[in-house]
Design an enzyme around this catalytic site. Sequence first.
Site, PDB file in Angstrom:
ATOM      1  N   GLU A   1      54.463  28.273  53.620  1.00  0.00           N
ATOM      2  CA  GLU A   1      54.391  29.693  53.266  1.00  0.00           C
ATOM      3  C   GLU A   1      55.004  30.616  54.322  1.00  0.00           C
ATOM      4  O   GLU A   1      55.444  31.713  53.989  1.00  0.00           O
ATOM      5  CB  GLU A   1      52.929  30.098  53.033  1.00  0.00           C
ATOM      6  CG  GLU A   1      52.283  29.456  51.812  1.00  0.00           C
ATOM      7  CD  GLU A   1      52.939  29.898  50.521  1.00  0.00           C
ATOM      8  OE1 GLU A   1      53.183  31.117  50.348  1.00  0.00           O
ATOM      9  OE2 GLU A   1      53.228  29.025  49.672  1.00  0.00           O
TER      10      GLU A   1
ATOM     11  N   SER B   1      14.878  41.427   8.631  1.00  0.00           N
ATOM     12  CA  SER B   1      13.527  40.893   8.441  1.00  0.00           C
ATOM     13  C   SER B   1      12.902  40.337   9.713  1.00  0.00           C
ATOM     14  O   SER B   1      11.728  39.940   9.697  1.00  0.00           O
ATOM     15  CB  SER B   1      13.555  39.802   7.372  1.00  0.00           C
ATOM     16  OG  SER B   1      13.891  40.358   6.116  1.00  0.00           O
TER      17      SER B   1
END
Length: 865
Positions: free
Chosen positions: A184, A468
Amino acid sequence: MTTSDPTPRLSRRGTIIRATAITVISLAILLIVVSLWVYSQAVKSFEVRRVSLPTRIFTDAYPLRAGRELTKDDLAEKLKRLGYRENGAVDQAGTYAVDGDSFRIFLRAFEYPGGAHKAEPVTVELSDGAIASVVSLKTPHPVETAALEPELLTSILGDQLENRRPITLDQVPEDLTDAVVVTEDIRFWQHPGVDPIGIVRAGFRNLRAGGVAEGGSTLTQQLVKNYYLTNERTMKRKVVEAFMAVILDAKYSKREILEAYLNDIYLGRNRSISVLGVGEAAHFYFGKPVSELKPAEAALIAGMIRSPNNYSPFNNPERARARRATVLGLMLKNEKITEKEYEVAMNTPLPEKPTRTKSGLSSIPYYVDRVLSELSTDYGIKDVKGRGYSIYTAIDLEWQDAAAQQIESGLSRLEKSSRRLRREKNPLQGLLISVDVASGEIRALVGGRDYNSSQFNRALQSQRQVGSLFKPFVYLAAFEPSLSNQNITPATLVNDTRFVVERHFGKDWSPHNYEEHYYGVVTTRFALEHSLNAASVRIGLSAGLDAVIKAAHALGVESSLESVPSIILGSQAVPPIEMAGAYSTIAREGSRVPLHAVLFVTGDNGTLVANGRDVQTSQVFPARDVYVALDVMKGVVSRGTAAGLRSLGFKKIAAGKTGTTNDKRDAWFIGFTPKTLSLVWVGFDDNTPTGLSGSDAAVPIWAKFMNVATAHDPDSDFAVPPGITFVKMDETTGTLASPECPTENIVTQAFKSGTEPMQACRQAFPLPMGGEFGEVPSSTDLTTTGTDAMPQLEGGSFSGQTTTIPETPLPEPIQSPEILSPRQPIPRITATPFPRPTPMPTLEQPTISPVPTPSFATPTPAPSP
């Protein structure tokens, strides 16, 4: 000869010089101010980020004790998730070996609220899906305190969920730091934060390649971007990035910068959670601490930095192998490894993708949402980011996995059955909540189909009509005389016929039964088992809307409820988590415990901050009333609207209630055993009708999940509180069973002692025609035997008296209508109180306690190890 005056020209020149000087000085001052501000911000943010500790969220510890349900596959996968390595020697903590159903495990040491667990080697013998014994490997004696450490669910440092294990640079092997640097930023140890040589080199290579083949950013610049900036590709951002990189490089040592970088780089995803830092990557990809990485493993991690998902050994093994070879070549070229080490590393196989049968664990963020909500509301911890807390939770990963898998498979099954349910955008959704009844601990919570696609947590944030599901609150209010002022029991008769409620200050309203089936005169037990709307509204109006709302709030519904008749049928919206809490109070027979996911919270120094297990409980509803309703709800599962779950393989004793809202927009089921309660909802987010009832959509998902969650539970019944009497009765007439009763109608029903029916079937006499109950002609919709119905029973009867609403405010009562076919006009009535029956025996009249505010005891520091 005349000469010109030079003064004007000199004045103009002086003005220009002065203006230029002022501009230059101003710009210089501005540059200095901006530089100082950027410097202070860069240094401040770096210091805060560097010393911040991620808050980590764990499962509970996992005791290994004889009798605990555990299969061989589940134990093997759990060890792999924890990073244990299979090693025949089992000579150090974190290793294990398998021989048939015997596991030799060297347990790791770990700190836990209440005490420390030491590292020790043990043998765990499995038999018939459970632990048979746990014995020390050192001495042939049972080990009582053996446990696996809590599993990390996620960690939080910023705004996103992440898995992160902070490490120091001293813990990182040199092979890994070399691999990262040569790949890197080859000049990392020489440049001042930015690398002009690297930028020029990258520019030439990109020109030759005709595109971006190499970047010029240094490790320091990448760190700056991760800490402070965004991913936007603009010149302004690159300039700021370079400036801040130079500042950090001047302020901090290269080792400090490299350590911060290695702790912060993104290295893939573990299901739906980011893997950040080499510490977590080492555990995720190789199942070992970062300090034990070898050159091949170090090169693989370093190679993934550029594009973790593309170079993942689990997702793209060929690309990962090629990328690893590139990194190893750079390490060899720069003399970081020898030829021999290079050859060994090149021939090292890639890590195998773990066999993770628990694909549903990508749903963990839904559960974490609940954890963070509790921390805020119950403990006042509004922000956990970077605070270093350790949070231990009640999640059961096996249940969480099963819940997510059953939601996905259940919804897919429904979509295959109907084309209108298939959508690419805004697909069919579902949720599941599962709770340990005794403790109120939330074991699993799935708030949607896919957290990656939608972070909307329907279990916590949605407001849906419950249909319900609300009816048990109605019947509980009716069964408690101190609320309803009525003597209503499961044997009480009620008319299940169409009627219209005229309202003086609102629109007229009429309850409709499912698919327009009406059953005539029925018992309240039958009405609840089969979810009859007309009968339930009559019962609710007789008990009183205020009583019904009070019962719902006492049980655990916290949302505001409007006092309108339609609330009896669940017309108002309630968050699913509140319904789960209210039903868990029913499952505990009136004892309310706040639902909670958090068990313990400790600070970064191990001090106990909060104790979620020390919750306050309260008996908010009389246990006898709740047990009577619960006994009826067992009938819902055995014979009523949820009976279909028996054909799906669920055979244990359970109680519950289905729910379906108007136009079938919402499908619900909440069911529970004495130990476990689960809630399932299915519907569309935009409230489009699904055409599915609770029985069609929610019950199958519930049954399949509960088959997993309760697989090893004994089939036990609910505890019977004092003051309960059981009798066999005819469910259709509410009379005592006798040889004259049809055997298919006989049920065993619980009553509060003294309220059970006194008359038997053989003593029944015809219902008076046109009398209090009205004439009951035969009808294809009438399944009860009208001539066997009793006009008055011990415990009261409800005739459903009717009234025509005149012009005057006060209605005049008239006789009840006949049971009507759909072609006949619908009578316009209002429900009136129950006619007073034969005087009842004097009973103890318990009252409803005020709704307690969930509270958590003040924690005490954990004892020293």
